[in-house]
Enzyme design. Structure first.
Site, mmCIF file in Angstrom:
data_model
loop_
_atom_site.group_PDB
_atom_site.id
_atom_site.type_symbol
_atom_site.label_atom_id
_atom_site.label_comp_id
_atom_site.label_asym_id
_atom_site.label_seq_id
_atom_site.Cartn_x
_atom_site.Cartn_y
_atom_site.Cartn_z
ATOM 1 N N ASP A 56 9.441 2.614 -0.630
ATOM 2 C CA ASP A 56 8.415 3.313 0.154
ATOM 3 C C ASP A 56 8.668 2.981 1.629
ATOM 4 O O ASP A 56 8.286 1.908 2.105
ATOM 5 C CB ASP A 56 7.010 2.872 -0.281
ATOM 6 C CG ASP A 56 5.947 3.552 0.560
ATOM 7 O OD1 ASP A 56 4.744 3.399 0.239
ATOM 8 O OD2 ASP A 56 6.296 4.235 1.546
ATOM 9 N N TYR A 59 0.856 -1.186 0.000
ATOM 10 C CA TYR A 59 0.000 0.000 0.000
ATOM 11 C C TYR A 59 0.890 1.232 0.000
ATOM 12 O O TYR A 59 1.863 1.293 0.772
ATOM 13 C CB TYR A 59 -0.904 -0.001 1.246
ATOM 14 C CG TYR A 59 -1.758 1.239 1.405
ATOM 15 C CD1 TYR A 59 -1.538 2.119 2.456
ATOM 16 C CD2 TYR A 59 -2.791 1.537 0.516
ATOM 17 C CE1 TYR A 59 -2.321 3.257 2.629
ATOM 18 C CE2 TYR A 59 -3.582 2.671 0.672
ATOM 19 C CZ TYR A 59 -3.345 3.525 1.729
ATOM 20 O OH TYR A 59 -4.114 4.652 1.878
ATOM 21 N N LYS A 64 5.167 9.060 8.975
ATOM 22 C CA LYS A 64 5.030 8.534 10.332
ATOM 23 C C LYS A 64 6.156 8.988 11.272
ATOM 24 O O LYS A 64 6.148 10.131 11.731
ATOM 25 C CB LYS A 64 4.916 7.003 10.262
ATOM 26 C CG LYS A 64 3.681 6.569 9.412
ATOM 27 C CD LYS A 64 3.520 5.086 9.342
ATOM 28 C CE LYS A 64 2.570 4.681 8.240
ATOM 29 N NZ LYS A 64 1.160 4.716 8.651
HETATM 30 P P1 KE4 Z 1 -0.513 8.289 4.728
HETATM 31 O O1 KE4 Z 1 -1.042 9.056 3.517
HETATM 32 O O2 KE4 Z 1 -1.599 7.487 5.413
HETATM 33 O O3 KE4 Z 1 0.263 9.185 5.682
HETATM 34 O O4 KE4 Z 1 0.591 7.251 4.209
HETATM 35 C C1 KE4 Z 1 0.228 6.350 3.200
HETATM 36 C C2 KE4 Z 1 1.171 5.158 3.253
HETATM 37 C C3 KE4 Z 1 2.189 5.070 2.309
HETATM 38 N N1 KE4 Z 1 3.056 4.038 2.308
HETATM 39 C C4 KE4 Z 1 2.970 3.054 3.245
HETATM 40 C C5 KE4 Z 1 3.960 1.925 3.215
HETATM 41 C C6 KE4 Z 1 1.958 3.101 4.238
HETATM 42 O O5 KE4 Z 1 1.874 2.109 5.156
HETATM 43 C C7 KE4 Z 1 1.048 4.165 4.253
HETATM 44 C C8 KE4 Z 1 -0.077 4.270 5.262
HETATM 45 N N2 KE4 Z 1 -0.147 3.219 6.209
HETATM 46 C C9 KE4 Z 1 -1.466 2.952 6.752
HETATM 47 C C10 KE4 Z 1 -1.378 1.747 7.687
HETATM 48 N N3 KE4 Z 1 -0.989 0.565 7.042
HETATM 49 C C11 KE4 Z 1 -2.011 4.151 7.438
HETATM 50 C C12 KE4 Z 1 -3.213 3.880 8.306
HETATM 51 C C13 KE4 Z 1 -4.484 4.363 7.666
HETATM 52 O O6 KE4 Z 1 -4.635 4.232 6.440
HETATM 53 O O7 KE4 Z 1 -5.322 4.887 8.430
#
Ligand code: KE4
Length: 430
Positions: free
Chosen positions: A239, A144, A267
């Site tokens: 990523d 993701y 994060k």
């Molecule tokens: P954000 O746009 O949510 O800050 O980051 C997206 C993203 C990009 N790349 C990786 C590897 C990620 O894990 C994420 C977001 N992670 C999720 C949890 N697996 C965020 C939690 C959520 O979607 O509420």
């Protein structure tokens, strides 16, 4: 456990926020029941509006490596707020954070700060396309990368190498430029690179996958991606929104020894505030506006309060690199508690996921890609989730997420977690 206030708030929230939450996974859709509403958090603890306390292994999906409300971070943020919240003009803090990121990840010579992981990955992909002049991107099923249109895709049917939208509202045309390969499967990547020779701008990968549950790269897989992207003139994008500053201070590069062309962070780099980043060599990043032709912008990019949280967090991690061994050892103890029950666990550093295999007789099943992960028994996971919650332990409300261990989780709390696991998980047949 009384959660009436949370229930009332959730009913109210559902009237004015889609699904009652600002990010889908928080709604407990995958595990049933309703989410608790957090009032405050401190160290390893979350406190809900009904006065319940939970030992937190979600850590806000990764930022909380130091635990919640770390005194030094809170004090620095409090002080920064007094000087104004946002200026839309450059500040010294942005330079300091960019330099700290480079110290931790030397391959990142130049970095652009943005406000979310989605924005970081979307921008890195645009840079790869702008730098190479090519259009196609290869991603992996189960990885993701945020919710930008071109990355909200899934593998097309059959041998189709083109992807199809994985969300309503994503035009098929956007999906067609993204190819979806199989994680840990070199052949699937090689075939795509051959079939699309000269057209692939980049391979984007979670160097340790954590969005299909934790799935580490097989021996040599990342090295293969590095070789084939070099061979074919494509870029390799790590990523690291989850792995950055999590697996090691130097993230996946330090942890695996493989060097990517572009990295995205989120994060931890923001210390829990809305801050993310993408970066790489000066040569590649020089194509970003206003220096180059690839446009990317943001009102709150490099926000001074968020930057302060990020700087303070990275400084604490740099001052105490032994913390990584501590949290890795704690995660190993938790993994052992699951293994004692015959379950499959994938762990990388302080990230881990227990997989509830559809037939417990498959315990010890190897989960090496998205298809393996999808074979898991989500009912069984949901039952485990709620039994842990009843014991006051909050793990991610989805089989496809990770457990995050923080430095605030004491050895005694790890002991307690292991006991709770022993009580919450029926023994998988061998
Ligand atoms: P954000 O746009 O949510 O800050 O980051 C997206 C993203 C990009 N790349 C990786 C590897 C990620 O894990 C994420 C977001 N992670 C999720 C949890 N697996 C965020 C939690 C959520 O979607 O509420």
């Amino acid at each position: 456990m009384d959660t009436n206030q949370s229930k009332m708030l959730f009913d109210k929230a559902k009237k004015c926020i889609p699904g009652g939450v600002n990010s889908p996974v928080r709604a407990f859709g995958a595990v049933g029941g309703h989410p608790f509403f957090v009032e405050r958090a401190e160290g390893p603890w979350l406190y809900d509006v009904d006065g319940n306390r939970y030992l937190d292994y979600v850590c806000s999906w990764g930022p909380g490596i130091l635990g919640h409300a770390h005194p030094r971070v809170v004090e620095a943020v409090r002080k920064a707020c007094g000087g104004g919240l946002t200026f839309g003009a450059p500040t010294a803090g942005e330079v300091e954070l960019a330099e700290l990121i480079h110290v931790c990840v030397p391959d990142v010579e130049m970095v652009r700060l943005v406000s979310s992981g989605t924005e970081a990955v979307m921008s890195a992909v645009r840079v790869a396309r702008g730098f190479t002049g090519r259009e196609k991107i290869i991603k992996f099923a189960g990885n993701y990368h945020g919710h930008s249109d071109g990355l909200l895709v899934k593998a097309g049917s059959g041998l189709m190498t083109q992807s199809v939208p994985d969300s309503a509202g994503v035009p098929a045309g956007y999906a067609e430029s993204t190819l979806t390969a199989v994680y840990n499967d070199e052949q699937s990547v090689r075939r795509m690179m051959e079939e699309n020779s000269g057209q692939v701008a980049a391979i984007v990968v979670e160097p340790v996958a954590a969005n299909m549950g934790v799935v580490p790269p097989k021996e040599g897989f990342l090295e293969f991606l590095r070789r084939i992207t070099k061979e074919k003139g494509a870029l390799l994008i790590f990523d690291e929104v989850i792995t950055g500053f999590r697996l090691a201070l130097g993230g996946a590069t330090e942890y695996t020894g493989v060097h990517a062309d572009l990295h995205t962070f989120g994060k931890i780099v923001g210390g829990g505030m809305p801050l993310a980043a993408y970066g790489g060599s000066r040569e590649i990043m020089s194509c970003v506006a206003p220096l180059g032709e690839v446009y990317q912008a943001g009102t709150l990019s490099g926000n001074p309060v968020a930057v302060t949280a990020g700087i303070t967090t990275l400084k604490i991690l740099m001052e105490d690199r032994g913390m990584y061994r501590r949290i890795d050892t704690k995660a190993e103890r938790i993994a052992e508690a699951f293994c004692k029950k015959g379950l499959t666990v994938n762990r990388a550093g302080s990230l881990l996921t227990v997989f509830f295999t559809s037939d417990c007789a498959q315990s010890g099943m190897n989960v090496a890609n998205y298809e393996d992960a999808c074979r898991c028994d989500r009912e069984a996971f949901a039952g485990y989730f709620h039994r842990m919650l009843e014991r006051g332990i909050y793990v991610a409300p989805s089989q496809f997420e990770a457990m995050f261990v923080s430095d605030a989780h004491s050895e005694e709390l790890i002991d307690w977690t292991c006991e709770a696991i022993a009580q919450s998980v029926a023994r998988a047949q061998q």
